[in-house]
Design an enzyme around this catalytic site. Structure first.
Site, PDB file in Angstrom:
ATOM      1  NE  ARG A   1       2.498   4.064   2.238  1.00 15.49           N
ATOM      2  CZ  ARG A   1       2.342   5.342   1.904  1.00 15.49           C
ATOM      3  NH1 ARG A   1       1.165   5.926   2.100  1.00 15.49           N
ATOM      4  NH2 ARG A   1       3.328   6.018   1.378  1.00 15.49           N
ATOM      5  CD  GLU A   2      -2.573  -3.340   1.391  1.00 14.49           C
ATOM      6  OE1 GLU A   2      -3.158  -3.478   0.312  1.00 14.49           O
ATOM      7  OE2 GLU A   2      -1.365  -3.022   1.474  1.00 14.49           O
TER       8      GLU A   2
END
Length: 263
Positions: A151-152
């Protein structure tokens, strides 16, 4: 799982050792094993504390989630207690920021040491830093409810905890890019079919499957496993002829050792 006296038990990380097998357990299920700088330091310390007798390391987590990723408290103005917030880190010099991230990465680097084989047992969510921690291991066995997500990028960041190299190596550039930039979930079935995981089993069989795998790893002579792991780790960085030469050299060492002629 047998109860053993912990070698280390701090900041959401517990290390136990049973002869040739070490188990590193994430122990904060109430927060879905969210990660923090303190946890990363404890993971790095666990790697340094491994006795020389250890051949296999199992990484597991208590609760329903392997790890929900970075604790969002890191982005709060106050950060964690006795820790600078990530906003404070961003205000530092380039050298200071680079050194801090390098320190965080130490929690993720020792799992691929040549003298051990590491196995992540993943159930539930493995998101962001949790995904990267699973990728830090040599092998992954997953429960059928496992869900990986990077999800970065969706948060305006990049995966910086050593996960990009193994991810590309396992699934290829195009799929790795798609997984990272979309932030989508990779379910257990896809994880196995793409090579992210070796095996998917029902959640109540996860510990048993990992025990079977580690037993199979320990059945082979240690030096042969170490040489084979080194050959495979270096294969992509060598051309065909260089890999042939590396195989010959490794086999010569093994033959001499088996004949009692090793150093």
């Amino acid at each position: 799982m047998a109860t053993l006296d912990p070698v280390l038990d701090k900041d959401g990380v517990r290390l136990t050792v049973d002869e040739a097998i070490a188990t590193v357990t994430l122990t904060n299920p109430a927060r879905r094993n969210a990660q923090s700088p303190a946890l990363w330091r404890a993971l790095a310390e666990a790697g340094k504390a491994l006795p020389g007798s250890v051949r296999a390391v199992v990484l597991r987590a208590e609760g329903k989630s392997f790890s929900a990723g970075l604790d969002r408290q890191a982005f709060a103005p106050e950060g964690f207690e006795d820790e600078p917030s990530f906003l404070d880190l961003a205000r530092g010099s380039d050298a200071e920021l680079d050194a801090t991230i390098a320190e965080y990465q130490e929690a993720f680097t020792w799992w691929r040491r040549s003298d051990i084989v590491s196995v992540a047992a993943v159930q539930g969510h493995a998101i962001g830093a949790g995904f990267q921690l699973a990728l830090a291991c040599d092998l992954r066995v997953v429960a059928d409810d496992a869900q990986f997500a990077m999800r970065e990028t969706s948060l305006g960041l990049v995966p910086d905890l050593t996960g990009t190299h193994p991810l590309v190596g396992l699934v290829g550039y195009a799929r790795a890019l798609e997984i990272c930039v979309t932030g989508r979930f990779v379910q257990a079935e896809e994880a196995v079919s793409t090579g992210l995981a070796s095996l998917a089993v029902p959640a109540d069989q996860l510990d048993g499957a990992v025990r079977d795998l580690t037993a199979a790893i320990l059945a082979a002579p240690r030096d042969a496993v170490i040489e084979t792991k080194a050959l495979l780790q270096g294969a992509l960085d060598r051309d065909y002829e260089s890999q042939r030469a590396a195989e010959r050299a490794a086999q010569a060492r093994r033959l001499r050792d088996l004949a009692g002629l090793g150093e």
